[in-house]
Write a protein that holds these residues in place. Structure first.
Motif, PDB file in Angstrom:
ATOM      1  N   LEU A   1       0.863  -1.179   0.000  1.00  0.00           N
ATOM      2  CA  LEU A   1       0.000   0.000   0.000  1.00  0.00           C
ATOM      3  C   LEU A   1       0.898   1.228   0.000  1.00  0.00           C
ATOM      4  N   GLY A   2       0.877   1.967  -1.101  1.00  0.00           N
ATOM      5  CA  GLY A   2       1.801   3.080  -1.280  1.00  0.00           C
ATOM      6  C   GLY A   2       1.362   4.387  -0.669  1.00  0.00           C
ATOM      7  N   GLY A   3       0.222   4.421   0.011  1.00  0.00           N
ATOM      8  CA  GLY A   3      -0.246   5.650   0.630  1.00  0.00           C
ATOM      9  C   GLY A   3      -1.625   6.022   0.130  1.00  0.00           C
TER      10      GLY A   3
ATOM     11  N   SER B   1       0.088  20.362   0.811  1.00  0.00           N
ATOM     12  CA  SER B   1       0.836  20.170   2.051  1.00  0.00           C
ATOM     13  C   SER B   1       0.314  18.978   2.838  1.00  0.00           C
ATOM     14  N   SER B   2      -0.879  18.460   2.468  1.00  0.00           N
ATOM     15  CA  SER B   2      -1.430  17.311   3.184  1.00  0.00           C
ATOM     16  C   SER B   2      -0.573  16.087   2.910  1.00  0.00           C
ATOM     17  N   ASN B   3      -0.482  15.227   3.917  1.00  0.00           N
ATOM     18  CA  ASN B   3       0.413  14.078   3.827  1.00  0.00           C
ATOM     19  C   ASN B   3      -0.259  12.943   3.071  1.00  0.00           C
ATOM     20  N   GLN B   4       0.161  12.714   1.842  1.00  0.00           N
ATOM     21  CA  GLN B   4      -0.399  11.625   1.060  1.00  0.00           C
ATOM     22  C   GLN B   4       0.394  10.337   1.236  1.00  0.00           C
ATOM     23  N   ASP B   5       1.445  10.379   2.025  1.00  0.00           N
ATOM     24  CA  ASP B   5       2.272   9.192   2.181  1.00  0.00           C
ATOM     25  C   ASP B   5       1.729   8.241   3.237  1.00  0.00           C
ATOM     26  N   GLU B   6       0.877   8.725   4.133  1.00  0.00           N
ATOM     27  CA  GLU B   6       0.314   7.830   5.129  1.00  0.00           C
ATOM     28  C   GLU B   6      -0.722   6.922   4.476  1.00  0.00           C
TER      29      GLU B   6
END
Length: 230
Positions: A80-82, A93-98
């Protein structure tokens, strides 16, 4: 020791319970069902649902494929890449990596060419892609022109990962990105695109997510294990 009996709906649940030293009642409590359901599934009196197998596999330290007696050649393990945005203009700026690539999805079906999965946030691609739907994608390619007119996962230079239908823009290298329920984004620079190979509906994904929560229970000895140590 288990005595082999012919099951109407064969599965590997009884063996997995024995190996884990866990009772039907303990497993029932962890997945919020009743002991009778676990007993009927483990005896093969009722078919073990695929979503239940996915849910209990990490608790019993096994795989859904093993519980369903499916060959490993018929399963897929996909990182799952995020997150991927199914929306309009977004805050980059939102974290798309989680939640990150430390998660790996196992599904009891072979998805040819699948390389990565993304969790959908935002509502502009509803009703097909609801929030928390997981899209399983094929390999990223910079050759976006070969995929025009399709619903794709795309990586954009200014807006992060997005889930869009991609059309040619006003000049080479720029693309118009279309949503079902949001304003058309015109002339966006797309770095890569990936075809969607399969979809895990939001409800199914929430079951997979719960695996991370129940793993904490594995650190605690079961009642049967505690009795055996006395």
């Amino acid at each position: 020791m288990l005595i082999a009996v012919e099951q109407k709906y064969p599965n590997g649940l009884a063996e997995a319970l024995e190996r884990a030293g866990m009772s039907a009642a303990e497993l029932a409590r962890l997945i919020d069902t009743n002991r009778q359901n676990i007993s009927r599934w483990s005896k093969g009196e009722r078919e073990l649902p695929r979503d239940v197998a996915e849910q209990v596999a990490p608790i019993l330290q096994t795989t859904a494929a093993a519980l369903l007696l499916v060959s490993s050649e018929e399963t897929s393990r996909i990182p799952l890449g995020g997150r991927i945005v199914g929306g309009g203009m977004i805050d980059v700026s939102s974290n798309q990596d989680e939640p990150g690539v430390e998660y790996e999805i196992e599904i009891a079906v072979k998805v040819e060419g699948a390389t990565v999965a993304y969790q959908v946030v935002g509502e502009s691609m509803m009703p097909v892609y609801r929030p928390d739907t997981v899209v399983i994608c094929r390999a990223h390619t910079p050759n976006v022109d070969s995929l025009l007119g399709r619903e794709l996962a795309v990586g954009t230079k200014e807006h992060g990962r997005m889930l869009k239908t991609v059309h040619a823009g006003s000049k080479p290298g720029l693309y118009d990105l279309e949503s079902f329920n949001a304003k058309l984004m015109r002339d966006v620079e797309v770095v890569w695109a990936a075809r969607i190979a399969a979809i895990i509906p939001a409800d199914e994904w929430r079951i997979l997510e719960r695996k991370a929560q129940v793993r904490e229970q594995l650190k605690k000895p079961s009642q049967r294990q505690r009795r055996a140590s006395v």
